[in-house]
Design a protein around this motif. Sequence first.
Motif, mmCIF file in Angstrom:
data_model
loop_
_atom_site.group_PDB
_atom_site.id
_atom_site.type_symbol
_atom_site.label_atom_id
_atom_site.label_comp_id
_atom_site.label_asym_id
_atom_site.label_seq_id
_atom_site.Cartn_x
_atom_site.Cartn_y
_atom_site.Cartn_z
ATOM 1 N N TYR A 1 4.677 -10.364 11.604
ATOM 2 C CA TYR A 1 3.903 -9.422 12.029
ATOM 3 C C TYR A 1 3.225 -8.322 11.077
ATOM 4 O O TYR A 1 3.868 -8.469 9.940
ATOM 5 C CB TYR A 1 4.870 -8.584 13.300
ATOM 6 C CG TYR A 1 5.770 -7.657 12.630
ATOM 7 C CD1 TYR A 1 5.548 -6.124 12.710
ATOM 8 C CD2 TYR A 1 6.961 -8.266 11.950
ATOM 9 C CE1 TYR A 1 6.370 -5.416 12.215
ATOM 10 C CE2 TYR A 1 7.888 -7.170 11.402
ATOM 11 C CZ TYR A 1 7.585 -5.944 11.498
ATOM 12 O OH TYR A 1 8.660 -5.008 11.150
ATOM 13 N N SER B 1 3.123 -4.199 10.147
ATOM 14 C CA SER B 1 3.490 -2.864 10.221
ATOM 15 C C SER B 1 2.840 -1.882 9.104
ATOM 16 O O SER B 1 3.170 -2.222 7.957
ATOM 17 C CB SER B 1 5.127 -2.824 10.158
ATOM 18 O OG SER B 1 5.319 -1.509 10.616
ATOM 19 N N TYR B 2 1.836 -1.223 9.479
ATOM 20 C CA TYR B 2 1.189 -0.392 8.525
ATOM 21 C C TYR B 2 1.572 1.000 8.477
ATOM 22 O O TYR B 2 1.854 1.602 9.408
ATOM 23 C CB TYR B 2 -0.266 -0.483 8.876
ATOM 24 C CG TYR B 2 -1.123 -1.783 8.419
ATOM 25 C CD1 TYR B 2 -2.232 -1.815 7.586
ATOM 26 C CD2 TYR B 2 -0.407 -2.922 8.666
ATOM 27 C CE1 TYR B 2 -2.669 -2.886 7.190
ATOM 28 C CE2 TYR B 2 -1.255 -4.068 7.910
ATOM 29 C CZ TYR B 2 -2.389 -3.935 7.273
ATOM 30 O OH TYR B 2 -3.092 -5.066 6.788
ATOM 31 N N GLY B 3 1.178 1.873 7.537
ATOM 32 C CA GLY B 3 1.365 3.217 7.222
ATOM 33 C C GLY B 3 1.644 3.356 5.658
ATOM 34 O O GLY B 3 2.003 2.503 5.183
ATOM 35 N N VAL C 1 6.400 5.224 5.683
ATOM 36 C CA VAL C 1 7.215 4.238 6.462
ATOM 37 C C VAL C 1 8.877 4.123 6.226
ATOM 38 O O VAL C 1 9.058 4.193 4.837
ATOM 39 C CB VAL C 1 6.651 2.693 6.078
ATOM 40 C CG1 VAL C 1 7.451 1.588 6.603
ATOM 41 C CG2 VAL C 1 5.309 2.719 6.483
ATOM 42 N N GLU D 1 12.380 0.015 8.171
ATOM 43 C CA GLU D 1 11.172 -0.729 8.867
ATOM 44 C C GLU D 1 10.519 -1.615 7.734
ATOM 45 O O GLU D 1 10.393 -3.034 8.232
ATOM 46 C CB GLU D 1 10.021 0.294 9.484
ATOM 47 C CG GLU D 1 8.688 -0.443 9.618
ATOM 48 C CD GLU D 1 8.805 -1.391 10.747
ATOM 49 O OE1 GLU D 1 7.881 -2.492 10.700
ATOM 50 O OE2 GLU D 1 9.691 -1.446 11.586
ATOM 51 N N GLN E 1 10.586 -5.798 7.997
ATOM 52 C CA GLN E 1 9.302 -6.641 8.049
ATOM 53 C C GLN E 1 9.459 -7.837 7.004
ATOM 54 O O GLN E 1 8.835 -8.862 6.995
ATOM 55 C CB GLN E 1 8.043 -5.734 7.499
ATOM 56 C CG GLN E 1 6.822 -6.661 7.535
ATOM 57 C CD GLN E 1 5.536 -5.626 7.685
ATOM 58 O OE1 GLN E 1 4.362 -5.959 7.898
ATOM 59 N NE2 GLN E 1 5.628 -4.398 7.350
ATOM 60 N N ILE F 1 -1.270 -4.262 17.082
ATOM 61 C CA ILE F 1 0.095 -4.011 16.416
ATOM 62 C C ILE F 1 0.027 -3.052 15.325
ATOM 63 O O ILE F 1 0.538 -2.237 15.351
ATOM 64 C CB ILE F 1 1.399 -5.127 16.601
ATOM 65 C CG1 ILE F 1 1.351 -5.741 17.802
ATOM 66 C CG2 ILE F 1 2.419 -4.739 15.756
ATOM 67 C CD1 ILE F 1 1.977 -7.069 17.769
ATOM 68 N N GLU G 1 -1.658 0.190 15.839
ATOM 69 C CA GLU G 1 -1.073 0.933 16.312
ATOM 70 C C GLU G 1 0.372 1.786 15.631
ATOM 71 O O GLU G 1 0.733 2.984 15.586
ATOM 72 C CB GLU G 1 -0.007 0.286 17.701
ATOM 73 C CG GLU G 1 0.791 1.185 18.373
ATOM 74 C CD GLU G 1 1.448 0.681 19.907
ATOM 75 O OE1 GLU G 1 2.339 0.887 20.520
ATOM 76 O OE2 GLU G 1 0.988 -0.737 19.988
ATOM 77 N N ASN G 2 0.895 0.934 14.897
ATOM 78 C CA ASN G 2 1.995 1.262 14.013
ATOM 79 C C ASN G 2 1.460 2.400 13.054
ATOM 80 O O ASN G 2 2.200 3.196 12.615
ATOM 81 C CB ASN G 2 2.751 -0.054 13.377
ATOM 82 C CG ASN G 2 3.485 -0.679 14.440
ATOM 83 O OD1 ASN G 2 3.909 -0.180 15.222
ATOM 84 N ND2 ASN G 2 3.988 -2.086 13.867
ATOM 85 N N LYS H 1 0.982 5.586 14.577
ATOM 86 C CA LYS H 1 2.127 6.208 14.696
ATOM 87 C C LYS H 1 2.955 6.839 13.428
ATOM 88 O O LYS H 1 3.488 7.869 13.729
ATOM 89 C CB LYS H 1 2.828 5.294 15.564
ATOM 90 C CG LYS H 1 4.458 5.802 16.122
ATOM 91 C CD LYS H 1 5.046 4.749 16.765
ATOM 92 C CE LYS H 1 4.531 4.050 17.766
ATOM 93 N NZ LYS H 1 5.440 2.980 18.459
ATOM 94 N N THR H 2 2.710 6.003 12.322
ATOM 95 C CA THR H 2 3.549 6.478 11.343
ATOM 96 C C THR H 2 2.737 7.354 10.385
ATOM 97 O O THR H 2 3.412 8.331 9.923
ATOM 98 C CB THR H 2 3.536 5.123 10.381
ATOM 99 O OG1 THR H 2 4.357 4.123 11.263
ATOM 100 C CG2 THR H 2 4.336 5.256 9.350
#
Length: 271
Positions: free
Chosen positions: A82, A84-86, A91, A95, A99, A184, A187-188, A191-192
């Motif tokens: 998956y 997960s960005y930021g 981050v 998290e 990952q 996903i 969205e991450n 949010k981050t």
Amino acid sequence: MKVALVTGASSGIGETTAVELRKAGYTVYAAARRVQRMEGLAAQGIRVLEMDVTSDESMAEGVGKIIAETGRIDVLVNNAGYGSYGAVEDVPLDEARYQFEVNVFGLARLVQLVAPHMREQRSGRIVNVSSIGGRIYEPLGAWYHSTKFAVEGLSDSLRLELKPFGIDVVVIQPGGIKTEWGGIAVENMRKTSGGGAYDRQVRQLAGFHGQMSRASEPKVIADVITRAAEAKRPRTRYSAGFGAKPMLFARGVLPDRAFDALFLGLMRRFG
């Protein structure tokens, strides 16, 4: 009949790959955490496994079940993963570690569990689904790209280690594909890092990733994986999907600063 294990098979590339390998004559085990989402695969004669690639016990039980029922594993498709960005400073390290657990260490553990059986057979194929993100980079994606760079390096070394035993290691590098992944990741990222110091980059990169409406269907990658599984002498890498070949070509010929400028220009255009 040859036996294949496909992880991350509850949707997208993994789900479609399980179907295509089944059509090609394989006994297919489709593995994922969300078993309830694989009822359609079970209806097509695909064997469904509940497997969490962050759980050693879960992976060991899954591989043990396959060996007990069939006595062999011919193809392992490491597809679970998956994005997960930021921003790196935003981050949480927990998290980032998670990952790596999903995208790298889960993949590596399954290799450890499957390789002894392939060595005993003197044959096998390990197909690791990386990304063009294993060769290129972008702001706010440092942790994701780190995992995919790791998959690329791990796969290269593994290829040499397993070659004497008749086992091939193949890397798949998808470009833009219509899956849950993009939503996903964005969205991450929002949010981050949205609303803070990196908000402008968040908005630009979200716009860039919004071009996924032009992305390729998962079957494009599933077909490539099936071809890699079936080839007598597979290539070490296959790239396919929206934007894959142009981006990899640009990364190969442009100096770092020129590629930086190209990518930032694309972000400004779409953001």
